[in-house]
Motif scaffolding. Sequence first.
Motif, PDB file in Angstrom:
ATOM      1  N   SER A   1      18.243 -21.475  21.657  1.00  0.00           N
ATOM      2  CA  SER A   1      17.051 -20.656  21.834  1.00  0.00           C
ATOM      3  C   SER A   1      16.868 -20.383  23.326  1.00  0.00           C
ATOM      4  CB  SER A   1      15.833 -21.358  21.260  1.00  0.00           C
ATOM      5  OG  SER A   1      15.258 -22.193  22.204  1.00  0.00           O
ATOM      6  N   ARG A   2      16.501 -19.162  23.650  1.00  0.00           N
ATOM      7  CA  ARG A   2      16.352 -18.698  25.035  1.00  0.00           C
ATOM      8  C   ARG A   2      17.571 -19.046  25.892  1.00  0.00           C
ATOM      9  NH1 ARG A   2      11.731 -20.568  23.227  1.00  0.00           N
ATOM     10  NH2 ARG A   2      12.369 -22.669  23.748  1.00  0.00           N
TER      11      ARG A   2
ATOM     12  N   CYS B   1      15.902 -32.800  26.746  1.00  0.00           N
ATOM     13  CA  CYS B   1      16.840 -31.861  27.363  1.00  0.00           C
ATOM     14  C   CYS B   1      16.087 -30.672  27.951  1.00  0.00           C
ATOM     15  CB  CYS B   1      17.836 -31.379  26.317  1.00  0.00           C
ATOM     16  SG  CYS B   1      18.595 -32.691  25.377  1.00  0.00           S
ATOM     17  N   PRO B   2      16.742 -29.864  28.816  1.00  0.00           N
ATOM     18  CA  PRO B   2      16.121 -28.650  29.326  1.00  0.00           C
ATOM     19  C   PRO B   2      15.774 -27.682  28.198  1.00  0.00           C
ATOM     20  CG  PRO B   2      18.070 -29.150  30.570  1.00  0.00           C
ATOM     21  CD  PRO B   2      18.047 -30.101  29.446  1.00  0.00           C
ATOM     22  N   LEU B   3      14.859 -26.785  28.499  1.00  0.00           N
ATOM     23  CA  LEU B   3      14.290 -25.918  27.460  1.00  0.00           C
ATOM     24  C   LEU B   3      15.357 -25.070  26.778  1.00  0.00           C
ATOM     25  CD1 LEU B   3      11.449 -25.563  26.477  1.00  0.00           C
ATOM     26  CD2 LEU B   3      11.208 -23.586  27.940  1.00  0.00           C
ATOM     27  N   ASN B   4      16.377 -24.633  27.521  1.00  0.00           N
ATOM     28  CA  ASN B   4      17.372 -23.752  26.927  1.00  0.00           C
ATOM     29  C   ASN B   4      18.646 -24.506  26.557  1.00  0.00           C
ATOM     30  OD1 ASN B   4      18.389 -24.218  29.516  1.00  0.00           O
ATOM     31  ND2 ASN B   4      17.396 -22.367  30.268  1.00  0.00           N
ATOM     32  N   ASP B   5      18.552 -25.826  26.417  1.00  0.00           N
ATOM     33  CA  ASP B   5      19.763 -26.594  26.154  1.00  0.00           C
ATOM     34  C   ASP B   5      19.544 -27.610  25.038  1.00  0.00           C
ATOM     35  OD1 ASP B   5      22.382 -26.966  26.634  1.00  0.00           O
ATOM     36  OD2 ASP B   5      22.154 -28.306  28.330  1.00  0.00           O
TER      37      ASP B   5
ATOM     38  N   THR C   1      25.571 -30.125  16.239  1.00  0.00           N
ATOM     39  CA  THR C   1      24.986 -28.803  15.996  1.00  0.00           C
ATOM     40  C   THR C   1      25.478 -27.756  16.980  1.00  0.00           C
ATOM     41  OG1 THR C   1      23.125 -29.570  17.283  1.00  0.00           O
ATOM     42  CG2 THR C   1      22.894 -29.628  14.919  1.00  0.00           C
ATOM     43  N   ARG C   2      26.008 -28.208  18.128  1.00  0.00           N
ATOM     44  CA  ARG C   2      26.443 -27.238  19.138  1.00  0.00           C
ATOM     45  C   ARG C   2      27.924 -26.883  18.993  1.00  0.00           C
ATOM     46  NH1 ARG C   2      22.839 -27.701  23.592  1.00  0.00           N
ATOM     47  NH2 ARG C   2      24.118 -26.288  24.791  1.00  0.00           N
TER      48      ARG C   2
ATOM     49  N   HIS D   1      19.859 -29.371  21.484  1.00  0.00           N
ATOM     50  CA  HIS D   1      20.830 -29.464  20.402  1.00  0.00           C
ATOM     51  C   HIS D   1      20.267 -28.909  19.101  1.00  0.00           C
ATOM     52  CE1 HIS D   1      24.642 -31.770  20.862  1.00  0.00           C
ATOM     53  NE2 HIS D   1      24.182 -31.868  22.078  1.00  0.00           N
ATOM     54  N   ASN D   2      18.950 -29.025  18.938  1.00  0.00           N
ATOM     55  CA  ASN D   2      18.319 -28.659  17.662  1.00  0.00           C
ATOM     56  C   ASN D   2      17.513 -27.383  17.790  1.00  0.00           C
ATOM     57  OD1 ASN D   2      19.327 -31.085  16.544  1.00  0.00           O
ATOM     58  ND2 ASN D   2      17.739 -32.147  17.671  1.00  0.00           N
ATOM     59  N   PHE D   3      17.989 -26.465  18.599  1.00  0.00           N
ATOM     60  CA  PHE D   3      17.450 -25.123  18.788  1.00  0.00           C
ATOM     61  C   PHE D   3      16.109 -25.116  19.518  1.00  0.00           C
ATOM     62  CE2 PHE D   3      16.089 -20.842  17.669  1.00  0.00           C
ATOM     63  CZ  PHE D   3      17.252 -20.173  17.926  1.00  0.00           C
ATOM     64  N   ASP D   4      15.060 -25.757  18.972  1.00  0.00           N
ATOM     65  CA  ASP D   4      13.736 -25.585  19.570  1.00  0.00           C
ATOM     66  C   ASP D   4      12.956 -26.879  19.653  1.00  0.00           C
ATOM     67  OD1 ASP D   4      13.220 -23.208  20.651  1.00  0.00           O
ATOM     68  OD2 ASP D   4      12.341 -22.274  18.903  1.00  0.00           O
ATOM     69  N   GLY D   5      13.625 -28.027  19.443  1.00  0.00           N
ATOM     70  CA  GLY D   5      12.903 -29.297  19.386  1.00  0.00           C
ATOM     71  C   GLY D   5      12.118 -29.604  20.645  1.00  0.00           C
TER      72      GLY D   5
ATOM     73  N   ASP E   1      18.798 -32.222  32.573  1.00  0.00           N
ATOM     74  CA  ASP E   1      20.161 -32.149  32.072  1.00  0.00           C
ATOM     75  C   ASP E   1      20.739 -33.557  31.962  1.00  0.00           C
ATOM     76  OD1 ASP E   1      22.185 -29.719  31.861  1.00  0.00           O
ATOM     77  OD2 ASP E   1      23.267 -31.505  32.506  1.00  0.00           O
ATOM     78  N   PRO E   2      21.584 -33.841  30.958  1.00  0.00           N
ATOM     79  CA  PRO E   2      22.140 -35.187  30.829  1.00  0.00           C
ATOM     80  C   PRO E   2      22.989 -35.618  32.018  1.00  0.00           C
ATOM     81  CG  PRO E   2      23.123 -33.671  29.277  1.00  0.00           C
ATOM     82  CD  PRO E   2      21.926 -33.001  29.818  1.00  0.00           C
TER      83      PRO E   2
ATOM     84  N   GLN F   1      19.676 -30.235   9.886  1.00  0.00           N
ATOM     85  CA  GLN F   1      20.393 -30.766  11.054  1.00  0.00           C
ATOM     86  C   GLN F   1      19.799 -32.083  11.520  1.00  0.00           C
ATOM     87  OE1 GLN F   1      20.022 -27.980  14.259  1.00  0.00           O
ATOM     88  NE2 GLN F   1      17.802 -27.979  14.204  1.00  0.00           N
TER      89      GLN F   1
ATOM     90  N   MET G   1      10.884 -27.549  22.805  1.00  0.00           N
ATOM     91  CA  MET G   1       9.717 -26.679  22.963  1.00  0.00           C
ATOM     92  C   MET G   1       8.533 -27.236  22.190  1.00  0.00           C
ATOM     93  SD  MET G   1       9.182 -22.762  21.899  1.00  0.00           S
ATOM     94  CE  MET G   1       8.597 -23.278  20.311  1.00  0.00           C
TER      95      MET G   1
ATOM     96  N   ILE H   1      11.845 -32.142  13.590  1.00  0.00           N
ATOM     97  CA  ILE H   1      10.725 -31.311  14.030  1.00  0.00           C
ATOM     98  C   ILE H   1       9.663 -31.241  12.926  1.00  0.00           C
ATOM     99  CG2 ILE H   1      10.071 -28.964  14.648  1.00  0.00           C
ATOM    100  CD1 ILE H   1      12.832 -28.717  15.986  1.00  0.00           C
TER     101      ILE H   1
ATOM    102  N   SER I   1      20.465 -37.201  22.494  1.00  0.00           N
ATOM    103  CA  SER I   1      21.531 -36.486  23.198  1.00  0.00           C
ATOM    104  C   SER I   1      21.220 -36.307  24.677  1.00  0.00           C
ATOM    105  CB  SER I   1      21.804 -35.134  22.533  1.00  0.00           C
ATOM    106  OG  SER I   1      20.625 -34.442  22.313  1.00  0.00           O
TER     107      SER I   1
END
Lengths: 135, 354
Positions: free
Chosen positions: B193-194, A69-73, B118-119, A75-79, A110-111, B320, A81, B324, A20
């Motif tokens: 997240s965050r 992607c950026p840390l707060n963006d 997912t978004r 698609h899969n919540f925390d991938g 960012d994309p 999803q 990180m 991970i 993504s």
Amino acid sequence: MPSIEDLPIKRKIIVFHCESALKGKDLENHKDKFPEVGFVKLSCTGRLNPVVAFKALVEGVGAIIIYGCPLNDCHNFDGNMFAKRRVFAAQSVAEALGVDPERLSYVQKDPLDYGVLTREISAMKRKLDSMGVEA
Amino acid sequence: MSPSKSYSPFKPLNFLINGTLGIFDVLKAGFESVNILNSLGSITFLLLFIQILTGFVLSFFYMPSLDQAQKSIMYIMSDKIPYGLFIRTLHRYAADAMILFAAAHMLRKLFAQRHTSTRSVGWFVGVALLVFTVLITITGYILPMDGRASEILKFFGRGQITEVALLVIYRAFHIGAPILVFALLVWHFARISRPPVIPTFALSLIFLGVLAVIVGLFPIAGKTDLKAGKYVFDWIGLFTIRLGSPTIAASAWGFLIAVLIALPFFGRKIKTAAVVDPVRCSGCFTCITLCPKNAITQKKFNISRNKTKDVAFVVRKKCQACGICVAGCLPQVIDLEGFENKVILEEVKGLCLQ
């Protein structure tokens, strides 16, 4: 048996990218622009096993870029990180083994920031030039 | 640690100076370091806070009754209330800015393809938030009970309203609906997240400064604004009313909402999931702690006729397909459909041989 420091380095760059973060027309443009760079699609940068990156380094790949992607963006919540943590761990392992850790780089953009990957690939090429790697 | 980084009695002052000097950083670096386009959503949230603060002040003086409403608004705009005109103008303009920034935020996320798979939950809640924002803005224009309010009420097919109806509009739609908006915002933020909810200090200062200058230079004109026919700039908040007839407005909104809700369904991926090999699973359950969607559970697996062990099991519906757990699995027994370990390794080997 040769140590990992003495392995030959090819003038080759592999980009592991999140599906993504880099897709469609953007991906095609990058493929046209850099025919010598390999692009490997992942479902998320959190999918990347650092062992695969090390395998590529052992095979002689000059530099590896992990592009997500950026840390707060994510698609899969925390991938991203998890990817950041794993790349950081892989860099310290590489340093301990005597491999330059800067050959592994992690980029989060960012994309819609199209120029970032181009800049990173050129920086990596300059890095390989300074290391004295020839085609 | 250098001594300069130790405790300083001017720490709040330092923070302020660093923050204000950050303005120059933003201006110098332009769109490089702080991308303002990434902060559109957080600026909308900042505007919501401005609306709540100014609305709180205005609610002290506003009287929700048919004959007192207009007088109380005039009282707010007179010299008797310090900064009354400024606060009311800010309340009006920030509402318009909120709609504009929400729309810009939506377009930005649409072009970056952040509304798919997912978004999509955040996208659907965002559409609901846009509708609520426009609705609250329209009810805000009714409250002064001036010429424009009667025009809006005529648009909705009601020439005159009762005292109770005005109270209901005020309490339910202008105070109750924002509380619902907050509940929806929790949902809107929860999928990331965050989430970058608050813009950076420098950017907030710049934005609030620009808004204050605009409000100071172009305040709402006192008496002329309340008379019919002489309205100041209001088409952002009232574009639904300015469309003409209710049928056009209803069909336009219906079309817009239908398109916005249909957008995430275009280009949907085929549903895949991670799969655990139960024979080789060691039962460490690292994957359960890693999974952001809590899609992995424990399950009994028969090794022989009367011997079982606990293994990880992926609930296909919740997964999803991010992978991970695949990268985190120590004995490498989880695999992701479509992105198998072997396939990726072969791909990398093939690239290395070139």
